[in-house]
Design a protein around this motif. Structure first.
Motif, short mmCIF file in Angstrom:
data_model
loop_
_atom_site.label_atom_id
_atom_site.label_comp_id
_atom_site.label_asym_id
_atom_site.label_seq_id
_atom_site.Cartn_x
_atom_site.Cartn_y
_atom_site.Cartn_z
N MET A 171 -10.60 -23.99 -23.22
CA MET A 171 -11.33 -22.80 -23.66
C MET A 171 -10.40 -21.66 -24.06
O MET A 171 -10.84 -20.67 -24.63
N ASN A 172 -9.08 -21.81 -23.80
CA ASN A 172 -8.11 -20.80 -24.22
C ASN A 172 -6.73 -21.45 -24.29
O ASN A 172 -6.52 -22.56 -23.77
N PRO A 173 -5.77 -20.81 -24.96
CA PRO A 173 -4.45 -21.42 -25.12
C PRO A 173 -3.75 -21.79 -23.82
O PRO A 173 -3.14 -22.85 -23.72
N LEU A 174 -3.84 -20.91 -22.80
CA LEU A 174 -3.14 -21.17 -21.55
C LEU A 174 -3.65 -22.46 -20.89
O LEU A 174 -2.87 -23.29 -20.42
N TYR A 175 -4.98 -22.61 -20.85
CA TYR A 175 -5.56 -23.83 -20.28
C TYR A 175 -5.13 -25.05 -21.09
O TYR A 175 -4.80 -26.10 -20.53
N TYR A 176 -5.13 -24.92 -22.41
CA TYR A 176 -4.73 -26.02 -23.29
C TYR A 176 -3.29 -26.44 -23.00
O TYR A 176 -2.99 -27.64 -22.86
N PHE A 177 -2.38 -25.47 -22.89
CA PHE A 177 -0.99 -25.79 -22.58
C PHE A 177 -0.88 -26.50 -21.23
O PHE A 177 -0.11 -27.45 -21.07
N ALA A 178 -1.64 -26.04 -20.24
CA ALA A 178 -1.59 -26.64 -18.91
C ALA A 178 -2.03 -28.11 -18.94
O ALA A 178 -1.42 -28.98 -18.31
N MET A 179 -3.10 -28.40 -19.70
CA MET A 179 -3.60 -29.77 -19.77
C MET A 179 -2.68 -30.67 -20.60
O MET A 179 -2.57 -31.86 -20.34
N ARG A 180 -2.01 -30.08 -21.59
CA ARG A 180 -1.01 -30.87 -22.32
C ARG A 180 0.13 -31.25 -21.38
O ARG A 180 0.70 -32.33 -21.46
N PHE A 181 0.47 -30.35 -20.45
CA PHE A 181 1.52 -30.64 -19.47
C PHE A 181 1.10 -31.80 -18.56
O PHE A 181 1.88 -32.71 -18.31
N VAL A 182 -0.14 -31.76 -18.07
CA VAL A 182 -0.64 -32.82 -17.18
C VAL A 182 -0.66 -34.16 -17.92
O VAL A 182 -0.27 -35.20 -17.38
#
Length: 488
Positions: free
Chosen positions: A121-132
């Motif tokens: 829903m936002n860039p920060l969450y997207y980056f976090a899930m790409r990390f996982v």
């Protein structure tokens, strides 16, 4: 099977012919099951990277997450960072707790990451899930490569490893083609199309998990860790399946190995083995991994963005699909030569020739169209794909068995951290800076760096390469447990 008071298997010195029995097997349906259950994870990686590359415009739009070109490069770097950390963490656990437990766990981590990415829903969450997501796939490299090499017969190991690593591009081609309808707002609403792209990776992952649960633990890992009876049972079962499938009579194993069993090996012992006992091989692996990691992560992570920013392409799926198919065909066509012509000649030839061609592409970049750039890339990476795959093959076969998964993880992590994180960040910045003037030659410096690293890797392979073709893993690098048994 005897055990200690804690329930762990009792350790002793044993002599076993398990490695020789596995290496003398003819190809069978069992081996195809190993390839499908374990090797298809590279299709997932290709799917992930391609989807992100094709989603540049969708993720930048108001219906996406409002990312910039630098953000796209950052997302690639975050994904690779997760892969590096996952490889190191899960690589150590793979050598300690076994191949099967970890290649199930790492796939589950990937599934969680890619499903949750679809709900960004936002860039920060997207980056976090790409990390996982990267965390899971990085762990896969260590757990899966070690298991494959320990189950595939020696005479097929080179071509199968090259083919499996090259299957990454089947995922890339599939991901590129899938984004064409999913990113068409006339067919799928813009706000949901890019999310469905990520969800499709989870569907394929579940299918792989269904097959993977039938792949056995590595018998080589078992007999070293005090579970020789289980190892014998698994190998006998494999032999029965192979005979039933092929109708062939199996030859005697011929050779055996004596090992002093152990539960774990300290990181200090692993480091001493890798850096003190095999320094030339360490330099070789670092050179190969850094070169291919920069080349692929820099060029491919941002290829879609390059086409859209400088060459007026709206839908990049067809271009990237062609590019991906050429990579897979290269691995398919050149892979058998790594077993017949030999590792050293083929690794150096693929690295040096692809590096030279990439430098030429940088020189003529200003005169290329979207199609000619794609065709240039197809020629370069037809050769480079087999070379890049050989980096993983090399790291997985030239170090002792007890260190295999961690060595794969270490070289993947270090090489990818240097080449794979810096590459997308550099290219993202180059595209953004050059995009202001519309001059595509502004990104040529990235091509020259990639070319220099690939040529350097090929030169190192000429001098430090290991002739591992058609040889047993135990012959290429004596297991630490065998050294301990000899020193008793």
């Amino acid at each position: 099977m005897a055990s200690t008071a804690s329930g762990a298997p009792a350790l002793k010195t044993i002599t076993t012919d398990v490695p020789a029995r596995l290496d003398r097997l003819p190809w069978s349906r069992f081996h195809w099951m190993v390839v499908i259950g374990l090797g298809t994870v590279w299709i997932l990686d290709g799917l992930e990277v391609t989807i992100v590359g094709n989603l540049s415009d969708a993720l930048k739009s108001p219906d996406g997450l409002g990312l910039t070109s630098s953000d796209i490069g950052l997302a690639g770097a975050v994904y690779v960072t997760g892969s590096c950390l996952g490889a190191l963490v899960f690589g150590q656990l793979t050598d300690r707790f076994g191949r099967k437990k970890l290649f199930i766990l790492t796939l589950l981590v990937y599934l969680a990451g890619t499903v949750l990415t679809a709900f960004s829903m936002n860039p920060l969450y997207y980056f976090a899930m790409r990390f996982v997501t990267g965390l899971g796939l990085g762990g896969e490299y260590a757990a899966v490569n070690s298991a494959i090499d320990e189950l595939i017969p020696a005479k097929y190991r080179g071509r199968i490893d090259i083919l499996i690593n090259g299957s990454y591009w089947l995922g890339a081609a599939g991901g590129a083609l899938l984004t064409i309808p999913l990113l068409n707002p006339d067919l799928v609403p813009a706000w949901i199309g890019w999310r469905l792209c990520f969800a499709l990776g989870a569907v394929l992952g579940l299918c792989i998990l269904f097959v993977r649960r039938n792949v056995p633990e590595s018998p080589r890992w078992l007999f070293i860790h005090g579970r020789e009876e289980e190892s014998e049972k698994i190998v006998s079962g494999i032999e029965e399946r192979v005979v039933a499938d092929t109708g062939e009579t199996l030859d005697d194993a011929g050779t055996s190995i004596t090992v002093k069993q152990r539960h774990t090996i300290s990181l200090a012992r692993v480091a001493r083995t890798v850096f003190r006992d095999y320094p030339r091989r360490t330099v070789l692996c670092l050179a190969l991994f850094i070169g291919q990691a920069f080349l692929y992560n820099a060029f491919f992570f941002t290829f879609g963005d390059t086409l859209q920013t400088f060459l007026g392409v709206d839908q990049t799926g067809a271009y990237i699909a062609l590019f991906a198919v050429s990579n897979f065909l290269g691995a398919l066509a050149l892979g058998p030569l790594f077993d017949s012509v030999g590792r050293v000649k083929m690794i150096s030839a693929t690295y040096i020739s692809s590096g030279v061609l990439l430098a030429v592409a940088g020189l003529v970049l200003g005169g290329l169209s979207a199609w000619t750039l794609t065709f240039f890339g197809m020629g370069i990476f037809f050769i480079a794909s087999a070379g890049a795959s050989s980096a993983y093959l090399t790291a997985s076969e030239i170090f002792p068995m007890e260190t295999r998964a961690l060595c794969i993880a270490f070289f993947y992590a270090i090489g990818t951290a240097i080449g794979g994180i810096s590459g997308p960040l550099l290219f993202g910045r180059l595209i953004e800076a050059a995009g202001e003037s519309g001059d595509i030659t502004g990104i040529a410096v990235g091509y020259y760096i990639g070319a220099a690293l690939m040529i350097g890797g090929g030169v190192v392979a000429l001098f430090l390469g290991v002739g591992a073709e058609r040889r047993s893993l135990e012959d290429i690098a004596e297991p630490i447990s065998a050294q301990d048994a000899r020193d008793e």
